[in-house]
Design a protein around this motif. Structure first.
Motif, short mmCIF file in Angstrom:
data_model
loop_
_atom_site.label_atom_id
_atom_site.label_comp_id
_atom_site.label_asym_id
_atom_site.label_seq_id
_atom_site.Cartn_x
_atom_site.Cartn_y
_atom_site.Cartn_z
N GLY A 29 0.79 -1.22 0.00
CA GLY A 29 0.00 0.00 0.00
C GLY A 29 0.83 1.27 0.00
N PRO A 48 -4.20 6.82 2.39
CA PRO A 48 -4.47 5.40 2.61
C PRO A 48 -5.96 5.07 2.59
N GLY A 49 -6.77 6.02 3.06
CA GLY A 49 -8.21 5.78 3.07
C GLY A 49 -8.75 5.60 1.66
N THR A 50 -8.37 6.52 0.78
CA THR A 50 -8.81 6.44 -0.62
C THR A 50 -8.20 5.21 -1.29
N LEU A 51 -6.93 4.97 -1.01
CA LEU A 51 -6.23 3.83 -1.62
C LEU A 51 -6.94 2.51 -1.29
N TYR A 52 -7.19 2.29 0.00
CA TYR A 52 -7.75 0.99 0.37
C TYR A 52 -9.24 0.89 0.04
N ASP A 53 -9.90 2.04 -0.02
CA ASP A 53 -11.30 2.02 -0.49
C ASP A 53 -11.33 1.52 -1.93
N LEU A 55 -8.85 -0.20 -3.43
CA LEU A 55 -8.32 -1.56 -3.47
C LEU A 55 -9.39 -2.58 -3.07
N GLN A 56 -10.21 -2.20 -2.10
CA GLN A 56 -11.29 -3.09 -1.67
C GLN A 56 -12.23 -3.40 -2.85
N ARG A 57 -12.55 -2.34 -3.58
CA ARG A 57 -13.44 -2.52 -4.74
C ARG A 57 -12.76 -3.31 -5.84
N LEU A 59 -10.29 -5.42 -5.57
CA LEU A 59 -10.14 -6.82 -5.17
C LEU A 59 -11.44 -7.58 -5.38
N GLU A 66 -4.33 -10.04 -4.17
CA GLU A 66 -3.31 -9.94 -3.14
C GLU A 66 -2.27 -11.03 -3.37
N ARG A 76 0.97 -6.05 2.90
CA ARG A 76 0.50 -7.01 1.91
C ARG A 76 0.79 -6.44 0.52
N TYR A 78 0.16 -6.26 -3.56
CA TYR A 78 -0.94 -6.37 -4.51
C TYR A 78 -0.38 -6.41 -5.93
N PHE B 20 -8.12 -4.00 6.21
CA PHE B 20 -7.13 -2.99 5.83
C PHE B 20 -6.57 -2.15 6.99
N MET B 24 -3.19 0.20 6.98
CA MET B 24 -3.31 1.66 7.11
C MET B 24 -2.52 2.16 8.30
N ASP B 39 -7.54 12.27 5.94
CA ASP B 39 -7.81 11.19 4.99
C ASP B 39 -8.62 10.07 5.64
N SER B 43 -12.29 8.76 4.75
CA SER B 43 -12.50 7.34 4.51
C SER B 43 -13.64 6.80 5.37
N ARG B 46 -16.87 7.94 3.93
CA ARG B 46 -17.11 7.26 2.65
C ARG B 46 -17.57 5.82 2.88
#
Lengths: 114, 299
Positions: A29, A48-53, A55-57, A59, A66, A76, A78, B20, B24, B39, B43, B46
């Motif tokens: 990440g 990180p919030g936007t990134l993993y949001d 990535l969740q989608r 994935l 992963e 982890r 990716y 996650f 994070m 952020d 998140s 969101r």
């Protein structure tokens, strides 16, 4: 595959940058965030919030998968799936088409061509 | 700052958090930047506002052919199971104890101000251990001296009985307003005024006010009592002065309540309202002791 990839288009900027970052190599990440900052020369910062949001989608859609953990157990890695590469390729082709059309329109609109 | 970031991460939906949050947190530990707090806040909003479809419970089908499905992989802790079993056992024991002790007959305190052979004795072991049984004498209810007197007072003075429509021995504001109408009901001979007799004046069981003899006396039908006319007039005057209510109504002191006095009855009664509460309390309409003595002696 092409038809399947077309369903994901157009990509939003965050998704496009994530896929671009993962196109070269498998990344964790934080490395994805750094790669995006490098590619955009600091003009696009992804938290990180936007990134993993995203990535969740991705994935869930099977665009990204992963790879597993490495030395740092909290990280982890990716990687793009075949579908992910197809989606990125299709998006780049779409963007190239847009750029091509844009250039044509701009050239046609020059005062000298009138 | 790290604690705040971890707290905000914990507020995320469970599915996202479990997947996650660790990564994070690792990024936060590495970057240590203040903007990461913003952020993670974004998140958080969101995830709860825009990703409801991702919070749906993932159904794991244990047996695709069967009827039962496992919705969650959660299993209670063994210590929680032991704790629950212990609490259930304690509750059950308490229930059994209460049921067995509740079967014993309960002894109530029974007493009477007038104990007789039929009155049960009272067990007061909790109060007086040395005397397990005793008879309780319940004091007689307190008697309201005014109420005892007022019941006779309002019975004697017809005017008071007529004014006190609800028989509470208090002339309320509404009853004062309705006083003229109430007084008119006492006018039996419909002459527009109230004589002392119509107000309640009476000299005895055989007394007939109109039965005046030529010698100026009145007497009962048995001839046992004979009053002179002057005596009767004096008794009438005493009667009309006996009650403050009658005295207030008979403003010209002519020993009768005229038609105009009936019409002005409400205003006359309000003058007796010494404390200004709008009603006439017992203390405001009680007769003075001198007049009471006279009247009771005559009766």
């Amino acid at each position: 595959m092409r038809d399947q990839a077309a369903k994901f288009l157009p990509l939003n900027p965050a998704t496009l940058h994530i896929l671009l970052a993962l196109a070269g190599e498998d990344l964790h990440g934080y490395a994805i965030m750094q790669e995006i900052a490098r590619q955009s020369e600091g003009s696009y910062r992804l938290g990180p919030g936007t990134l993993y949001d995203n990535l969740q989608r991705l994935l869930g859609q099977g665009v990204v998968q992963e790879r597993g953990r490495t030395g740092d157990s909290r990280r982890r890695y990716y990687r793009l799936t075949a579908l992910g590469r197809g989606v990125l390729t299709a998006e780049i082709a779409r963007l190239e088409s847009v750029i091509h059309d844009a250039k044509l329109h701009l050239q046609a609109g020059r005062p000298g061509n009138a | 700052m790290r604690s705040l970031y971890a707290f905000l991460l914990r507020l995320h939906p469970r599915q996202f958090r479990e997947r996650f949050a660790e990564e994070m947190m690792a990024i936060f530990d590495e970057a240590r930047s203040f903007w990461l707090l913003g952020d993670v806040l974004l998140s958080l909003m969101r995830q709860w506002a825009l990703r409801p479809q991702q919070q749906a419970v993932q159904v794991t089908v244990a047996n695709p052919c069967g009827m039962f499905q496992i919705l969650d992989s959660y299993h209670p802790r063994r210590s929680a199971l032991v704790q629950g079993a212990a609490l259930s056992a304690i509750f059950f024991c308490a229930l059994v104890f209460a049921a067995t002790n509740g079967a014993r007959p309960i002894k109530f305190l029974i007493g009477s101000p007038d104990p007789r052979s039929g009155v049960l004795s009272v067990t007061r072991s909790s109060i007086e251990p040395a005397v397990p049984e005793a008879t309780v004498r319940v004091p007689a209810p307190a008697v309201d001296p005014w109420r005892n007197f007022a019941s006779k007072y309002f019975k004697i003075i017809y005017v008071l009985r007529a004014l006190d429509a609800n028989h509470d021995y208090v002339i309320s504001a509404d009853e004062i307003v309705a006083a003229p109408a109430a007084l008119q009901q006492l006018d039996l001979d419909v002459d527009g005024k109230l004589t002392a007799e119509e107000c309640g004046f009476c000299l005895g069981a055989g007394y007939v006010p109109d039965c005046r003899g030529d010698n100026g006396t009145v007497g009962d039908e048995h001839g046992h009592i004979e009053w002179s006319r002057d005596q009767v007039e004096r008794f009438r005057a005493i009667f009309m002065a006996y009650s403050p209510v009658l005295a207030a109504l008979d403003t010209d002191h002519d020993v009768e309540i005229s038609a105009s006095e009936i019409q002005n009855a409400a205003a006359a009664l309000r003058r007796l309202d010494l404390n200004g509460d709008g009603k006439l309390l017992p203390v405001e309409i009680a007769p003075d002791s001198e007049a009471r003595k006279i009247l009771f002696n005559q009766r």
